[in-house]
Motif scaffolding. Structure first.
Motif, PDB file in Angstrom:
ATOM      1  N   LEU A  68      16.369  41.457  36.049  1.00 28.84           N
ATOM      2  CA  LEU A  68      16.821  40.530  35.028  1.00 28.84           C
ATOM      3  C   LEU A  68      16.522  39.122  35.506  1.00 28.84           C
ATOM      4  N   ALA A 119      26.117  43.298  39.163  1.00 28.70           N
ATOM      5  CA  ALA A 119      25.404  42.484  40.139  1.00 28.70           C
ATOM      6  C   ALA A 119      24.150  43.178  40.676  1.00 28.70           C
ATOM      7  N   ASP A 120      23.682  44.185  39.939  1.00 27.96           N
ATOM      8  CA  ASP A 120      22.551  44.969  40.405  1.00 27.96           C
ATOM      9  C   ASP A 120      21.243  44.214  40.197  1.00 27.96           C
ATOM     10  N   HIS A 121      21.243  43.344  39.194  1.00 27.62           N
ATOM     11  CA  HIS A 121      20.062  42.581  38.806  1.00 27.62           C
ATOM     12  C   HIS A 121      18.977  43.448  38.192  1.00 27.62           C
ATOM     13  N   ARG A 122      19.186  44.785  38.213  1.00 26.72           N
ATOM     14  CA  ARG A 122      18.287  45.644  37.439  1.00 26.72           C
ATOM     15  C   ARG A 122      19.063  46.088  36.219  1.00 26.72           C
ATOM     16  N   ALA A 127      27.223  47.552  38.237  1.00 26.78           N
ATOM     17  CA  ALA A 127      26.763  47.274  36.878  1.00 26.78           C
ATOM     18  C   ALA A 127      26.654  45.775  36.612  1.00 26.78           C
TER      19      ALA A 127
END
Lengths: 218, 218, 218
Positions: free
Chosen positions: C213, C163-166, C161
């Protein structure tokens, strides 16, 4: 003399104001340390905000949970939550614009100041609830250390507070006892000033002079 | 016969004493496991103490939080806190002096005994508060397993309880049900003795004989 | 019109039923995500169950702790606990039999649906307790995100949640505000449907179209 005596039982309004301001400063200091750490680990935008929240509110929330004190300070003053959101956004924009690369060094200052402030705040709240001295000191240490531990656990690192080899939680513990001793004799505002300065100063001095805890056989 | 009957509704004083002594032994066992683990990971002095505290008080504190039981056992008897501090100092001095290198093996004994004791204590407290059987068993498992999980998370390792492949939490769960069944018929002191021995014994046996849980396709 | 008006103050029985069903579905979705994650990390059988429990009950338990709401939903309906145990056993048997290797992809679906459901449930409970808007939205985010964070921390990974960057928690946050706005005007069942669909849909869309992001300087 009369001044000090009058301050001793700090008027509720003033005590509330002072407490709020200190809590605010410490929250900001730790939020900033969270932003810097998350940025160093290259988390995404949301990760930066979450880690900042965890660092800023983790310690105080755990303390309030343990003391069974409701509502939490950030529920009572939702202002805190907005502030941290704004600070995160500002810090991210600023660092993007100025191409700042946060170094490990940059976290030391807000971290040390937050350590001093949160220790004293946490201890004061526990004392106000009539907890015994050792528990109050522990609450101070938990308030100031848990946020940073949570921050590092979320970033998947061994918490710096536990493996830094330069005293950190130790100053919170020692400073907590100092604060407790001062509280027996001196007015609150003086205790707070001395306590915070002592803890933050000793932490900064430890980093600067590279004082090391006796190592566990290297 | 009359003896056992008289014990069934254990006199409050005796129940309190027995409970306190068990909690003390389990706390010490887990504190020691925390010291050994932290030493193996070469944390600093403060890290060793913090990890020992987390291992010793983590499970019981989470249980009390979940059951909304205040004050915590370590607030009620601050004696516990002092004891762990003293034990940590003694263990560190002893290991330094004797040039002992703690091995993974060394943690197995205190860990197994603490597992048995904390499971039974946690379950007993939940039962005393009138929780349903499954919840009480879960509380036993949480009390005994969470401290170790916290210890390993702080040391940045996958918790041993989850990836050991030798049954650990499973014995707490099974032993919890055994204890619950025994409690229907037998006096408390007998249930506790049998429960603790069964859980600790099975755990030690699992390690010694290297029993493995069915693997997830290796 | 009369229908909607009649629904606005949802009859306690119906509200209870709806709430229970949603909580059930979200719990199952997250338990499944925990099973898949633990299987991918090759934890043992017990580890799979513990991680499934942490993912399924972590968020709701933290929310109830913070809101001081007792008993916990899984104490009130121990049915939940049994269900997760059964689901874990079934999932493990099924995956063993069919030689399924859980991929990272497989977690996306239950994760997205659980995200939407838990956000709305958590927020609704906080609103019912009269919390201010921002705190209610935060509770929604905590309910839906903390389980997954705990799951990843236990598996010794940087929480997806964060470090997914999405976008993930971001949709919970935005969807929380949408839900809050809808609640001002529309009946509960409609708000819930729209809220859950929006959050789960946007999350799935983010993964599918690989929305990113703004990165922290790559």
């Amino acid at each position: 003399m009369t001044d000090l005596d009058a301050l001793q039982p700090l008027s509720p309004l003033w005590a509330g104001r002072l407490h709020l301001m200190l809590e605010l400063m410490a929250t900001l200091a730790f939020a900033l340390s969270g932003v810097l750490e998350a940025a160093r680990k290259r988390l995404d935008m949301v990760g930066v905000v979450v880690v900042a929240f965890a660092a800023a509110f983790g310690g105080g929330t755990l303390r309030d949970l343990l003391l069974d004190h409701r509502p939490f300070f950030w529920v009572q003053d939702t202002f805190f939550l907005w502030l941290v959101i704004v600070v995160c956004a500002a810090a991210m924009l600023f660092m993007r614009q100025h191409h700042l690369q946060p170094t490990e060094r940059a976290i030391v200052w807000p971290d040390a100041i937050g350590l001093g402030l949160f220790t004293v705040i946490g201890e004061e709240r526990a004392l106000a609830l009539g907890q015994p001295a050792l528990v109050a000191v522990m609450m101070g240490v938990i308030t100031s250390v848990f946020g940073g531990v949570l921050r590092d656990v979320l970033c998947n690192e061994v918490p710096r507070a536990l493996a830094d080899h330069r005293p950190y939680a130790l100053w919170a513990f020692a400073g907590g006892w100092l604060y407790w001793a001062l509280r027996l004799a001196l007015p609150v505002w003086l205790c707070i000033s001395v306590g915070v300065t002592a803890i933050a100063g000793l932490r900064l001095l430890s980093v600067w002079r590279d004082w090391r805890l006796p190592a566990w056989r290297q």
